[in-house]
Design a protein around this motif. Structure first.
Motif, PDB file in Angstrom:
ATOM      1  N   ASN A   7       0.767  -0.992  -0.089  1.00  0.00           N
ATOM      2  CA  ASN A   7       0.049  -0.083  -0.020  1.00  0.00           C
ATOM      3  C   ASN A   7       0.731   1.360   0.074  1.00  0.00           C
ATOM      4  O   ASN A   7       0.540   2.170  -0.422  1.00  0.00           O
ATOM      5  N   SER A   8       1.907   1.193   0.629  1.00  0.00           N
ATOM      6  CA  SER A   8       2.910   2.356   0.662  1.00  0.00           C
ATOM      7  C   SER A   8       3.352   2.640  -0.803  1.00  0.00           C
ATOM      8  O   SER A   8       3.322   3.844  -1.150  1.00  0.00           O
ATOM      9  N   ALA A  11      -3.449  -7.033   2.894  1.00  0.00           N
ATOM     10  CA  ALA A  11      -3.230  -5.805   1.815  1.00  0.00           C
ATOM     11  C   ALA A  11      -4.465  -5.032   1.260  1.00  0.00           C
ATOM     12  O   ALA A  11      -4.741  -4.069   1.293  1.00  0.00           O
ATOM     13  N   ASN A  45      -6.143  -1.879   2.030  1.00  0.00           N
ATOM     14  CA  ASN A  45      -6.258  -0.834   0.851  1.00  0.00           C
ATOM     15  C   ASN A  45      -7.710  -0.340   1.089  1.00  0.00           C
ATOM     16  O   ASN A  45      -7.966   0.805   0.684  1.00  0.00           O
ATOM     17  N   ILE A  52      -6.864   6.241  -3.126  1.00  0.00           N
ATOM     18  CA  ILE A  52      -5.832   5.374  -3.140  1.00  0.00           C
ATOM     19  C   ILE A  52      -6.252   4.316  -4.417  1.00  0.00           C
ATOM     20  O   ILE A  52      -7.410   3.672  -4.319  1.00  0.00           O
ATOM     21  N   LEU A  61      -5.374  -2.529  -5.576  1.00  0.00           N
ATOM     22  CA  LEU A  61      -4.412  -3.411  -6.039  1.00  0.00           C
ATOM     23  C   LEU A  61      -4.659  -4.015  -7.241  1.00  0.00           C
ATOM     24  O   LEU A  61      -5.699  -4.494  -7.500  1.00  0.00           O
TER      25      LEU A  61
END
Length: 397
Positions: A33-34, A342, A346, A355, A358
């Protein structure tokens, strides 16, 4: 090397393996995520704005006296302020606007072609009430029609003509010329090149402008200036004094370049991306230390077992591969758990900030990086374990 035996050895130490799996999963979730957030923020900061960010200055201010906040006293104040700032050496053009460009949100409303509302309605488009030099400040390219040259009072019969950005004109009229068409805000007089308006709008390049003074500025207004590059900082230092000299009953909230305005618009994402990146690096370092310690400790405990295998003909390479294989299996299992974690992280972040979701290749790349780091961390203790002498290991038997 048997997969079954690897699993048996790995899960014979349940507590250590469970902790390692959780650590690997959290590391992967943070790392994924970063990277996503940092990549998106970088793309947003590098996206075209249609503006000379470094050489356009923004002054956000508000009269502190109530009579100065409404028409017609407001119009007189605006004109006096523009005359004063245009007299500063190095100022190429200056204009007022009810709001700045490059904003999160602001004064906006819907736009549609008259009698075609259902088909053409755009729900959120910034509404700019500006002076005629606004387009010179932005150095806008005229694509269609003629720009209005006179400020029209908002209380005059009919609505002032409207100037649209190209993206909005294309959305409303497709391949039809926009000039002369009637929209709910007035007649379209011109179409200019796109520029960044509001981030929260339907599209950052959708903008509608009318050359007219605002009715009131209870929330403040903006003065925008385009400067010669070599005079930008000098002009910036003189602005507050020039404006205060014209009228002391004003509050200046800030003076900044559009480059600074653009950076501030994405500071939350940038700050969070930096925080997550630092946390990810720390988690990755802790994971490498944990993997090293676990491999070293269990290699020491299994010296006799390794010595017997060597005595029975197992090569150093096979022993090394077996020890690394245990860590690779643990990393693979932790990564599977990490991808699920994740996805949850997210979705949680998406409730707070913008954001991207994925995709399929980011997890693969991140898992490869994690696997490489674990391999590097466990290589040395695994290599040391292969040097156990069969004679030494079997003495205690």
């Amino acid at each position: 090397m048997s997969f079954y035996l690897l699993c048996k050895v790995l899960f014979s130490r349940k507590v250590v393996t469970t902790l390692l799996l959780l650590q690997l999963a959290m590391t992967l979730a943070l790392l994924l995520n970063s990277v996503l957030l940092a990549r998106q923020t970088q793309q947003q900061l590098n996206q075209p704005t249609g503006l000379d960010l470094d050489n356009i200055l923004l002054v956000q201010l508000k009269p502190t006296s109530a009579p100065l906040r409404v028409y017609p006293a407001l119009e007189d104040l605006l004109n006096r302020q523009l005359t004063a700032v245009q007299a500063i050496p190095g100022v190429i053009a200056a204009a007022y606007s009810n709001q700045s460009v490059i904003l999160q949100g602001g004064n906006n409303g819907n736009v549609y072609v008259l009698e075609q509302q259902e088909r053409t309605n755009v729900a959120t488009v910034p509404m700019y009430f500006v002076s005629k030099d606004f387009f010179s400040v932005l150095d806008s390219q005229l694509l269609q029609g003629e720009l209005p040259q006179h400020s029209v009072s908002l209380d005059a019969p009919g609505s002032p003509d409207v100037v649209l950005t190209r993206s909005l004109a294309d959305k409303l009229f497709a391949d039809t010329p926009a000039v002369g068409q009637q929209i709910n805000r007035g007649r379209v007089a011109a179409v200019i090149a796109d520029f960044y308006g509001q981030r929260s709008g339907d599209h950052i390049m959708y903008n509608s402008m009318q050359v007219a003074p605002p009715y009131g500025v209870d929330w403040g207004y903006s003065i925008l200036l385009r400067t010669a590059p070599e005079h930008t900082e000098t002009v910036r230092q003189q602005l507050a004094g020039a404006l205060q000299k014209v009228e002391s009953n004003i509050e200046i909230f800030h003076i900044r370049s559009l480059a600074e305005q653009h950076q501030r618009l994405y500071r939350n994402e940038y700050g969070l991306a930096m925080l997550l990146t630092i946390l990810s690096m720390l988690m990755l370092l802790v994971t490498m230390v944990s993997s090293y310690s676990s491999t070293h400790f269990h290699a020491l405990k299994r010296q006799q077992e390794i010595g017997i295998k060597r005595a029975l003909g197992a090569s150093k390479g096979l022993i090394l591969l077996e020890l690394l294989g245990e860590n690779w299996l643990c990393t693979a299992l932790g990564s599977m758990l990490g991808v699920a974690l994740a996805l949850l992280l997210n979705q949680a972040l998406a409730q707070v900030i913008s954001i991207p979701a994925l995709n399929w290749y980011f997890p693969i790349v991140t898992i490869a990086v994690l696997l490489l780091c674990v391999t590097v961390a466990t290589w040395y203790p695994a290599a040391i374990a292969t040097r156990v002498s069969p004679a030494t290991a079997t003495k205690a038997l």
